[in-house]
Motif scaffolding. Structure first.
Motif, PDB file in Angstrom:
ATOM      1  N   MET A   1     -12.960  -2.074  -6.015  1.00  0.00           N
ATOM      2  CA  MET A   1     -14.385  -1.992  -5.685  1.00  0.00           C
ATOM      3  C   MET A   1     -14.713  -3.071  -4.668  1.00  0.00           C
ATOM      4  N   LYS A   3     -16.632  -5.920  -3.084  1.00  0.00           N
ATOM      5  CA  LYS A   3     -17.569  -6.849  -3.707  1.00  0.00           C
ATOM      6  C   LYS A   3     -18.446  -7.471  -2.642  1.00  0.00           C
ATOM      7  N   GLN A  67     -11.032   2.544   4.617  1.00  0.00           N
ATOM      8  CA  GLN A  67     -10.496   1.941   3.397  1.00  0.00           C
ATOM      9  C   GLN A  67     -10.734   2.902   2.259  1.00  0.00           C
ATOM     10  N   TYR A  94      -6.218   3.512   4.749  1.00  0.00           N
ATOM     11  CA  TYR A  94      -5.531   2.378   4.137  1.00  0.00           C
ATOM     12  C   TYR A  94      -5.759   2.524   2.641  1.00  0.00           C
ATOM     13  N   ASN A  96      -5.642   1.944  -1.345  1.00  0.00           N
ATOM     14  CA  ASN A  96      -5.631   0.915  -2.375  1.00  0.00           C
ATOM     15  C   ASN A  96      -5.686   1.582  -3.748  1.00  0.00           C
ATOM     16  N   LYS A 118      -0.621   1.368   0.084  1.00  0.00           N
ATOM     17  CA  LYS A 118      -0.556   0.090   0.787  1.00  0.00           C
ATOM     18  C   LYS A 118      -0.758  -1.107  -0.121  1.00  0.00           C
ATOM     19  N   GLN A 119      -1.585  -0.986  -1.140  1.00  0.00           N
ATOM     20  CA  GLN A 119      -1.993  -2.179  -1.870  1.00  0.00           C
ATOM     21  C   GLN A 119      -2.353  -1.812  -3.302  1.00  0.00           C
ATOM     22  N   GLN A 121      -4.449  -3.211  -6.745  1.00  0.00           N
ATOM     23  CA  GLN A 121      -5.303  -4.174  -7.439  1.00  0.00           C
ATOM     24  C   GLN A 121      -5.143  -3.959  -8.933  1.00  0.00           C
ATOM     25  N   PRO A 157       1.469  -5.698  -1.429  1.00  0.00           N
ATOM     26  CA  PRO A 157       0.452  -6.740  -1.506  1.00  0.00           C
ATOM     27  C   PRO A 157      -0.358  -6.498  -2.783  1.00  0.00           C
ATOM     28  N   VAL A 159      -3.652  -7.611  -5.373  1.00  0.00           N
ATOM     29  CA  VAL A 159      -4.866  -8.312  -5.781  1.00  0.00           C
ATOM     30  C   VAL A 159      -4.868  -8.354  -7.294  1.00  0.00           C
ATOM     31  N   ASP A 185      -1.167 -12.090  -3.971  1.00  0.00           N
ATOM     32  CA  ASP A 185      -1.656 -12.455  -2.644  1.00  0.00           C
ATOM     33  C   ASP A 185      -3.136 -12.801  -2.671  1.00  0.00           C
ATOM     34  N   TYR A 186      -3.884 -12.032  -3.458  1.00  0.00           N
ATOM     35  CA  TYR A 186      -5.317 -12.286  -3.603  1.00  0.00           C
ATOM     36  C   TYR A 186      -5.641 -12.378  -5.092  1.00  0.00           C
ATOM     37  N   GLU A 188      -8.852 -12.590  -7.595  1.00  0.00           N
ATOM     38  CA  GLU A 188     -10.291 -12.368  -7.544  1.00  0.00           C
ATOM     39  C   GLU A 188     -10.887 -12.615  -8.922  1.00  0.00           C
TER      40      GLU A 188
ATOM     41  N   MET B  18       1.245  -7.219   5.128  1.00  0.00           N
ATOM     42  CA  MET B  18       0.155  -6.460   4.486  1.00  0.00           C
ATOM     43  C   MET B  18      -0.914  -5.981   5.480  1.00  0.00           C
ATOM     44  N   LEU B  33      -6.344  -3.349   9.433  1.00  0.00           N
ATOM     45  CA  LEU B  33      -6.637  -2.993   8.043  1.00  0.00           C
ATOM     46  C   LEU B  33      -5.786  -3.845   7.114  1.00  0.00           C
TER      47      LEU B  33
END
Lengths: 378, 97
Positions: A1, A3, A67, A94, A96, A118-119, A121, A157, A159, A185-186, A188, B18, B33
């Motif tokens: 989501m 933020k 995104q 991209y 997620n 790609k990513q 969370q 990657p 989150v 990497d991130y 939150e 990334m 991106l």
């Protein structure tokens, strides 16, 4: 989501840059702050089909979406997830994945990588097994740690999203250490927002100001220590901020959510506002919904604003805050978000803080996100 | 290389894994991106970032950009230096190991 404070540049104003597909409201967890509707079970039989989701993806790309978040509920419960990720990737999104980790097996992780995901969370609720399991209502802790390690092993990657409440906020230091050892990497820390299930449980979940200040100080020290190796977000709890959050970067400006039944929404919570009609992609084109529907035009721009927002020097910065919060706490979605200290209703926020920390408060059990846990119809 | 250059000519910057850089028709621009983010790049920034491939050195990509733009060589170099500094600081690029 996405933020408040997420890195979406505003160049794209006017296009639904951020598309979130809530593939299902079904979920193996029963989190006490779940942001899904209280009557989530009503939508299970209405979920969009694979082909309907693909049609949404095509239309959204044409409108300029870039995104893409696959969310829920738990998106791993859809066995067409890999197919949808692959299709979205081929369209240029991209991609997620926003997941609890439950159901993210080695086989599916590999298939998602091959599909072009790609990513990822991943949510984590605490640094210890007992508390994670208690907050989620499931034996989830060990599974999540295992999944976290395998996500990194596949080179995604990552989150790590930690919903922050009174029960886990004092673990920020331990969670930071865990995140470091996993190699995320991130990281939150998202102070939860009080809608739906979270609002039911607010008295038991809202942290104190002292807890938040301590957590922020720990995060700041970690940022200085870690530099670029890990990016740490700390999403400010608006109850204590005095300023409202720039919710969704403004209504209908960059964000589009499609709910499991195909309802197209300016944000994931918006069905809490009574009296609005929610068009679905089964009935209308996404272009019409985004550009012309009464729903998306309702609070777009600032024509709808009342005082004190209308003449406020910060209206282009925070857009008057959150429409859902205004409706839930003041009864009118066009009022200023009461989290704003300039709102004539700001006392509902300060009273909520006082009530939730009063020693005389009746202690209530947490209400879990369970089918029929609360009655939403007479 | 100019004395004022702070990023050495021999470095070979590359996009971090990334990050995804590609042309986007709906924006008529290159976009970058990454998890939870999008940045729309202006044409100059895009030309620089496209060349951060871990193969070219800073010196080589600066030369290529001099050929591409009508600005004076000094101004092109200043522009490249400034943009690379920002890109390193934002964590978009790193040096090829």
């Amino acid at each position: 989501m996405p933020k408040d404070g997420s890195g979406i540049a505003l160049d794209g104003q006017g296009r639904p840059l951020w598309l979130v597909l809530e593939l299902t409201y079904r979920c193996p967890l029963k989190c006490v702050w779940c942001n899904n509707p209280l009557d989530f079970q009503r939508y299970t039989s209405q979920e969009l089909s694979t082909e309907e989701w693909k049609d949404v993806l095509r239309q959204a790309r044409t409108l300029g979406s870039l995104q893409l978040g696959f969310s829920g509920g738990e998106p791993m419960l859809r066995d067409d997830l890999e197919e949808l990720v692959g299709y979205a990737d081929s369209l240029g999104f991209y991609t997620n994945l926003i997941t609890s980790g439950i159901g993210l097996t080695e086989t599916r992780l590999r298939a998602l990588k091959e599909a072009g995901l790609k990513q990822i969370q991943l949510s984590l609720q605490s640094a210890d097994r007992r508390l994670t399991n208690e907050l989620t209502g499931a034996r989830a802790h060990d599974i999540k740690l295992d999944v976290a390690a395998r996500i990194k092993a596949h080179g995604f990657p990552m989150v790590l999203n930690v919903p922050v409440v009174r029960q886990n906020i004092d673990q920020v230091e331990r969670i930071l250490a865990m995140a470091e050892s996993i190699g995320v990497d991130y990281l939150e820390f998202a102070n939860i927002q009080y809608y739906n299930w979270a609002l039911l449980n607010r008295d038991e979940l809202l942290p104190s100001r002292a807890q938040i200040e301590h957590a922020e100080a720990v995060v700041q020290a970690a940022r200085e220590r870690l530099g670029q190796s890990m990016t740490i977000y700390f999403v400010i709890p608006d109850y204590y901020e005095g300023r409202p959050k720039a919710c969704m970067n403004g209504w209908g400006t960059i964000h589009l959510t499609i709910a499991p039944d195909g309802a197209a929404l300016p944000c994931q919570e918006v069905r809490v506002i009574e009296g609005l009609e929610f068009p679905t992609v089964r009935e209308k084109s996404l272009a019409w919904i985004w550009n012309d529907s009464p729903l998306f035009r309702k609070f777009r721009g600032d024509e709808w604003m009342k005082e004190p927002c209308r003449s406020c020097s910060e209206k282009e910065k925070d857009f008057g805050g959150c429409r859902c919060q205004a409706f839930l706490l003041t009864g009118d979605a066009a009022n200023a978000d009461p989290a704003c200290s300039r709102s004539p209703h700001h006392h509902v926020i300060t009273q909520a803080i006082d009530a939730s920390h009063s020693p005389e408060r009746p202690k209530r059990p947490l209400i879990r996100r369970l089918r029929d846990a609360v009655s939403t119809e007479l | 290389m100019n004395q004022s250059a702070s990023i050495e000519a021999a470095r070979r910057p590359e996009l971090k894994p990334m990050f995804l850089l590609r042309w986007e028709d709906t924006q008529a621009a290159y976009v970058l991106l990454y998890p939870e983010g999008v940045v729309k790049l202006n044409p100059t920034a895009a030309e620089i970032l496209r060349r951060c491939d871990g193969q070219r050195t800073v010196g080589e990509l600066t030369e290529e950009l001099r050929a591409l733009f009508s600005e004076t060589p000094e101004r092109v170099e200043q522009g490249v230096q400034k943009f690379l500094e920002v890109s390193y600081a934002k964590g978009w690029i790193r040096d090829r190991a």
